[in-house]
Enzyme design. Sequence first.
Site, PDB file in Angstrom:
ATOM      1  N   SER A 199       7.338  14.694 -24.578  1.00 16.01           N
ATOM      2  CA  SER A 199       7.966  13.378 -24.702  1.00 16.01           C
ATOM      3  C   SER A 199       9.430  13.391 -24.271  1.00 16.01           C
ATOM      4  O   SER A 199       9.741  13.666 -23.121  1.00 16.01           O
ATOM      5  CB  SER A 199       7.793  12.874 -26.137  1.00 16.01           C
ATOM      6  OG  SER A 199       8.137  11.529 -26.266  1.00 16.01           O
ATOM      7  N   ASP A 230      11.172   7.459 -21.388  1.00 19.49           N
ATOM      8  CA  ASP A 230      11.345   8.869 -21.735  1.00 19.49           C
ATOM      9  C   ASP A 230      10.434   9.689 -20.823  1.00 19.49           C
ATOM     10  O   ASP A 230       9.795   9.156 -19.919  1.00 19.49           O
ATOM     11  CB  ASP A 230      11.040   9.103 -23.217  1.00 19.49           C
ATOM     12  CG  ASP A 230       9.605   8.785 -23.582  1.00 19.49           C
ATOM     13  OD1 ASP A 230       8.951   8.034 -22.832  1.00 19.49           O
ATOM     14  OD2 ASP A 230       9.124   9.280 -24.619  1.00 19.49           O
ATOM     15  N   ASP A 242       7.493  11.123 -20.903  1.00 21.93           N
ATOM     16  CA  ASP A 242       6.074  10.826 -20.674  1.00 21.93           C
ATOM     17  C   ASP A 242       5.795   9.329 -20.638  1.00 21.93           C
ATOM     18  O   ASP A 242       4.645   8.914 -20.540  1.00 21.93           O
ATOM     19  CB  ASP A 242       5.196  11.509 -21.725  1.00 21.93           C
ATOM     20  CG  ASP A 242       5.351  10.932 -23.122  1.00 21.93           C
ATOM     21  OD1 ASP A 242       6.415  10.349 -23.407  1.00 21.93           O
ATOM     22  OD2 ASP A 242       4.421  11.080 -23.932  1.00 21.93           O
ATOM     23  N   ASP A 276       5.821   6.857 -22.743  1.00 24.36           N
ATOM     24  CA  ASP A 276       5.148   6.053 -23.756  1.00 24.36           C
ATOM     25  C   ASP A 276       6.133   5.154 -24.490  1.00 24.36           C
ATOM     26  O   ASP A 276       5.762   4.423 -25.399  1.00 24.36           O
ATOM     27  CB  ASP A 276       4.355   6.917 -24.739  1.00 24.36           C
ATOM     28  CG  ASP A 276       5.212   7.890 -25.531  1.00 24.36           C
ATOM     29  OD1 ASP A 276       6.425   7.980 -25.263  1.00 24.36           O
ATOM     30  OD2 ASP A 276       4.659   8.584 -26.412  1.00 24.36           O
TER      31      ASP A 276
END
Length: 449
Positions: A101, A243, A245, A247
């Site tokens: 993340s 960020d 990734d 999400d």
Amino acid sequence: MGLFGTDGIRGKVNNHPMTPETVLRVGAAAAAVLMPEGHGRNIIIIGKDTRLSGYMVESALTSGICSMGMNVTLLGPLPTPGVAFLTRALRADAGIAISASHNPFEDNGIKIFSRDGLKLPDEMEKRIEKLVAGKSLFKKRPHGEGIGKAYRLEDATGRYIEYIKSTVPKGMTLEGIKVIVDSANGAAYKVTPWVLRELGAEVISINDRPDGLNINRECGSLHLSALAKAVKEHKAHIGVAHDGDADRTLFCDHRGNPVDGDLVLGIWAQEMKEAGRLKGDTVVATVMTNLGLENHLHRQGIRLIRTKVGDRYVTERMLKEDLNLGGEQSGHIVHFDYNTTGDGPITALHVLYLMKKLNMSLADMTRGIEIYPQVLINVPVEHRTGWNRDSEINTSIKRVEERLGDTGRVLVRASGTESKIRVMVEGRDSKLTSKAAKEIADTVKARMA
């Protein structure tokens, strides 16, 4: 301590649990637990962000899964929400996103989704943990033709992009909007710029050259200063930051002012309620969500439900209550009409869509939401437990709550990952809020450090 935290498995690469040996066992254990019985396609899909270690983790997971007789479809670099979407679209038995993340490149992690695109329930995670730690994992490995195969899906990014575009009305255009996109040198470096360009926006893309080492480095949703500067320099209408990734998504308005997940929830919930699409006229958020948002939603006839910190808990409550909108300050916005997890590219597209639909700037859309000053102090402690039974700490908290009255609130909680007690105070008066937070933090430090 178990392998799984609130957001999957995570740690420094080549340190437990993110070693090739342990990751291989995680892959094998996941296959053993998730292997379909009489139905399903016997496939686990794997996507990753842009970390250097993604190759190593991907190979180890693939080996473990295939050794147990399940097949693997490799997606390559793709946002975590893209993995959740394709798990459902491809009717796979599970999906795995390799990512840490917003963490630096030295870390990596494993997030596992069920066939429904949801994070695994605790019971399944515990079964995987037990197999990883035990001695029985490899006793029933297949041989010969029973071993699994690995394939690569070449158009994973294209499929996800087309799906994102399908979530807004056909013929909708973003022409006339200039946007800066900061992809954090992460998994969305192609996705979000392509989506917005294909729908007519003028896109200036920054931090979109991942080299395996620069993911989240002084960029993306944790470092909005670069985005704010670019928005003002290019006279853009809006800035978008993901960020690593993707999400989560945060924004800057045309003046460079930050717009967090609370504000996004506010404008999206209001629009959905007016259109009759907000289930139960209710939004799910966390204990960290600003009191100003709760008051704003109340004035719009919208109820706010709070959960523990973590998008996992938001999603669980949404499922339980049959609701379709929830999220966190950090920019995890979960909209069940479109995806089963926080989806940064979809959030970005829909905020721009609202700007176009309402013919309003982001600053204008958020103007009616008064966000109260919020002070967070992290107090290092020797032990995270017992603070809530300490009479002096409780007296300090009660004294501050009486002083704030209805104009603020106090939240004291133990960190889930560090030896710290987190003290949060918010209220309309910033000086009073800062003084109150320090008063409680000093008491916690004196009693627990």
